[in-house]
Design a protein around this motif. Structure first.
Motif, PDB file in Angstrom:
ATOM      1  N   ARG A  45      -2.811   9.393  -2.255  1.00  0.00           N
ATOM      2  CA  ARG A  45      -3.397   8.920  -1.007  1.00  0.00           C
ATOM      3  C   ARG A  45      -4.913   8.782  -1.106  1.00  0.00           C
ATOM      4  O   ARG A  45      -5.511   7.842  -0.588  1.00  0.00           O
ATOM      5  CB  ARG A  45      -3.092   9.913   0.134  1.00  0.00           C
ATOM      6  CG  ARG A  45      -1.662   9.924   0.641  1.00  0.00           C
ATOM      7  CD  ARG A  45      -0.613  10.303  -0.341  1.00  0.00           C
ATOM      8  NE  ARG A  45       0.651  10.689   0.258  1.00  0.00           N
ATOM      9  CZ  ARG A  45       1.777   9.996   0.145  1.00  0.00           C
ATOM     10  NH1 ARG A  45       1.786   8.832  -0.491  1.00  0.00           N
ATOM     11  NH2 ARG A  45       2.889  10.460   0.665  1.00  0.00           N
TER      12      ARG A  45
ATOM     13  N   VAL B 275      -6.423   5.548  -2.723  1.00  0.00           N
ATOM     14  CA  VAL B 275      -6.134   4.375  -1.894  1.00  0.00           C
ATOM     15  C   VAL B 275      -7.078   4.325  -0.692  1.00  0.00           C
ATOM     16  O   VAL B 275      -7.640   3.277  -0.360  1.00  0.00           O
ATOM     17  CB  VAL B 275      -4.664   4.402  -1.436  1.00  0.00           C
ATOM     18  CG1 VAL B 275      -4.417   3.330  -0.371  1.00  0.00           C
ATOM     19  CG2 VAL B 275      -3.737   4.175  -2.616  1.00  0.00           C
TER      20      VAL B 275
ATOM     21  N   ALA C  33      -2.059   5.106   4.302  1.00  0.00           N
ATOM     22  CA  ALA C  33      -2.350   6.269   3.451  1.00  0.00           C
ATOM     23  C   ALA C  33      -2.732   7.477   4.292  1.00  0.00           C
ATOM     24  O   ALA C  33      -2.325   8.613   3.997  1.00  0.00           O
ATOM     25  CB  ALA C  33      -3.470   5.922   2.461  1.00  0.00           C
TER      26      ALA C  33
ATOM     27  N   SER D  85       0.287   4.131  -2.729  1.00  0.00           N
ATOM     28  CA  SER D  85      -0.132   5.499  -2.400  1.00  0.00           C
ATOM     29  C   SER D  85       0.877   6.522  -2.870  1.00  0.00           C
ATOM     30  O   SER D  85       0.519   7.665  -3.179  1.00  0.00           O
ATOM     31  CB  SER D  85      -0.361   5.637  -0.886  1.00  0.00           C
ATOM     32  OG  SER D  85       0.854   5.495  -0.182  1.00  0.00           O
ATOM     33  N   ASP D  86       2.168   6.141  -2.941  1.00  0.00           N
ATOM     34  CA  ASP D  86       3.175   7.033  -3.494  1.00  0.00           C
ATOM     35  C   ASP D  86       3.078   7.117  -5.023  1.00  0.00           C
ATOM     36  O   ASP D  86       3.535   8.089  -5.620  1.00  0.00           O
ATOM     37  CB  ASP D  86       4.577   6.555  -3.120  1.00  0.00           C
ATOM     38  CG  ASP D  86       4.911   6.831  -1.656  1.00  0.00           C
ATOM     39  OD1 ASP D  86       4.248   7.702  -1.065  1.00  0.00           O
ATOM     40  OD2 ASP D  86       5.814   6.168  -1.114  1.00  0.00           O
TER      41      ASP D  86
ATOM     42  N   PHE E 105      -5.114  -0.860   3.602  1.00  0.00           N
ATOM     43  CA  PHE E 105      -4.772   0.283   2.762  1.00  0.00           C
ATOM     44  C   PHE E 105      -4.983   1.617   3.475  1.00  0.00           C
ATOM     45  O   PHE E 105      -4.315   2.598   3.170  1.00  0.00           O
ATOM     46  CB  PHE E 105      -5.627   0.273   1.488  1.00  0.00           C
ATOM     47  CG  PHE E 105      -5.225  -0.776   0.485  1.00  0.00           C
ATOM     48  CD1 PHE E 105      -4.389  -1.811   0.833  1.00  0.00           C
ATOM     49  CD2 PHE E 105      -5.708  -0.725  -0.811  1.00  0.00           C
ATOM     50  CE1 PHE E 105      -4.020  -2.776  -0.086  1.00  0.00           C
ATOM     51  CE2 PHE E 105      -5.336  -1.683  -1.742  1.00  0.00           C
ATOM     52  CZ  PHE E 105      -4.493  -2.713  -1.376  1.00  0.00           C
TER      53      PHE E 105
ATOM     54  N   GLU F 259      -5.979  15.810  -2.409  1.00  0.00           N
ATOM     55  CA  GLU F 259      -4.784  14.987  -2.604  1.00  0.00           C
ATOM     56  C   GLU F 259      -3.553  15.756  -2.118  1.00  0.00           C
ATOM     57  O   GLU F 259      -3.386  16.927  -2.433  1.00  0.00           O
ATOM     58  CB  GLU F 259      -4.628  14.613  -4.076  1.00  0.00           C
ATOM     59  CG  GLU F 259      -3.419  13.736  -4.366  1.00  0.00           C
ATOM     60  CD  GLU F 259      -3.452  12.441  -3.568  1.00  0.00           C
ATOM     61  OE1 GLU F 259      -2.567  12.269  -2.702  1.00  0.00           O
ATOM     62  OE2 GLU F 259      -4.366  11.625  -3.789  1.00  0.00           O
TER      63      GLU F 259
ATOM     64  N   VAL G 137       0.815  -1.218   0.000  1.00  0.00           N
ATOM     65  CA  VAL G 137       0.000   0.000   0.000  1.00  0.00           C
ATOM     66  C   VAL G 137       0.844   1.262   0.000  1.00  0.00           C
ATOM     67  O   VAL G 137       0.475   2.262  -0.625  1.00  0.00           O
ATOM     68  CB  VAL G 137      -0.972  -0.015   1.199  1.00  0.00           C
ATOM     69  CG1 VAL G 137      -0.217   0.041   2.519  1.00  0.00           C
ATOM     70  CG2 VAL G 137      -1.933   1.159   1.123  1.00  0.00           C
TER      71      VAL G 137
END
Length: 304
Positions: free
Chosen positions: A45, A48, A89, A40-41, A85, A157, A36
């Protein structure tokens, strides 16, 4: 969570099947947590976190649709995988927008927020239990799905605010290989993981099998009288009110000493709970007396 072990126990043949179903969720969370962070990278974020909540909610509905041991195994694994997840995140969002010297305090508030839910959730579940056990899963699933949709629509985001994450995004393969090299070569990390295993093994019982244990040891405290939901609510309340103060007190002190002392106190609290349920219930059948003794014992590990 407070009723899952009991719910499954009523629908499978043996206690070990209950344990297996309950253990598959954290196993899936281990697998999910490995991927995860990189996901997320790579994609951000927000998607996810939204996917985690919606997927988790859909899998929860499976508990009322299916009625078979292998189906419960699949559902538990799937729910745990999607659940894995969310927290990394969410932690990444905190890291994206918070200066390094303030992150410890912010993470404390993040945990406090989650424990407000832990405090209220079991009590709400107990009240819903009077109407229908299936309704608990329906309301939980709907809540998670609506939350996931809300995140997708309203959450900002933050990936672009984290230069390190942007760097990782450009070279995701190299970042992944470095992670596994660290896991294989860092002896201090190995020791830390091994030392944490007994703590995690014991604590997992308080989150999963403890309600079933109460049901077996004190069968006259059924349904809304099962002590576990109230202990979970107390857990959330105590963490919410005490976490920040305890963190401030412990921060300047040696971390290893604090962890060692906390582990010993945690073990003593678990022993007290076991003794109360196994021995004291022969002396009293008063629900209020048992709750007072259990709350006292539960305070000890919570203060670790």
């Amino acid at each position: 969570m407070p009723f899952l072990a009991i719910y499954i126990n009523e629908r499978v043949e043996t206690a070990w099947q209950v344990g297996l179903v309950m253990s598959l969720s954290p196993l899936a969370m281990i697998i999910g947590s490995f991927v995860v962070g990189r996901i997320s990278d790579l994609i951000g974020r927000k998607p996810v976190m939204a996917l985690s909540m919606i997927g988790n909610g859909l899998f929860l509905l499976g508990y009322i649709i299916f009625d078979h041991f292998f189906a419960y195994c699949f559902i538990s694994f799937g729910a745990g995988f999607f659940n894995a997840f969310f927290h990394p995140a969410a932690a990444a969002i905190v890291a994206d927008v918070t200066p390094d010297n303030q992150q410890t305090e912010v993470f404390v508030f993040l945990r406090m927020g989650m424990n407000i839910g832990v405090a209220g959730g079991p009590l709400l579940g107990t009240s819903v239990l009077f109407f229908s056990k299936n309704l608990i899963f329906i309301l939980a699933a709907v809540s998670l799905i609506l939350y996931g949709i809300t995140l997708a629509l309203l959450l900002e985001e933050t990936l672009h605010k984290n230069l390190k994450a942007e760097e990782t995004k450009k070279n995701i393969t190299e970042g992944t290989s470095k992670t596994f090299i660290t896991l294989l070569s860092d002896r201090i990390l190995h020791f830390f993981i091994i030392a944490g295993l007994p703590i995690a093994l014991v604590f997992s019982q308080t989150e999963g099998m403890l309600p079933l244990y109460f049901d077996k040891e004190m069968p006259w405290f059924k349904g809304s009288e099962n002590p576990y939901p109230y202990l979970m609510a107390y857990n959330g309340l105590l963490v919410t009110t005490m976490q920040y103060a305890v963190t401030k007190w412990a921060s300047p002190r040696p971390m290893g000493t604090m962890m060692l002392g906390g582990s010993i106190i945690f073990g003593l609290g678990i022993i007290e709970i076991a003794c109360v349920t196994h021995y004291f219930h022969h002396l009293t059948s008063s629900w209020s007396t048992m709750m007072a003794l259990l709350l006292f014992g539960y305070t000890i590990p919570l203060e670790k």
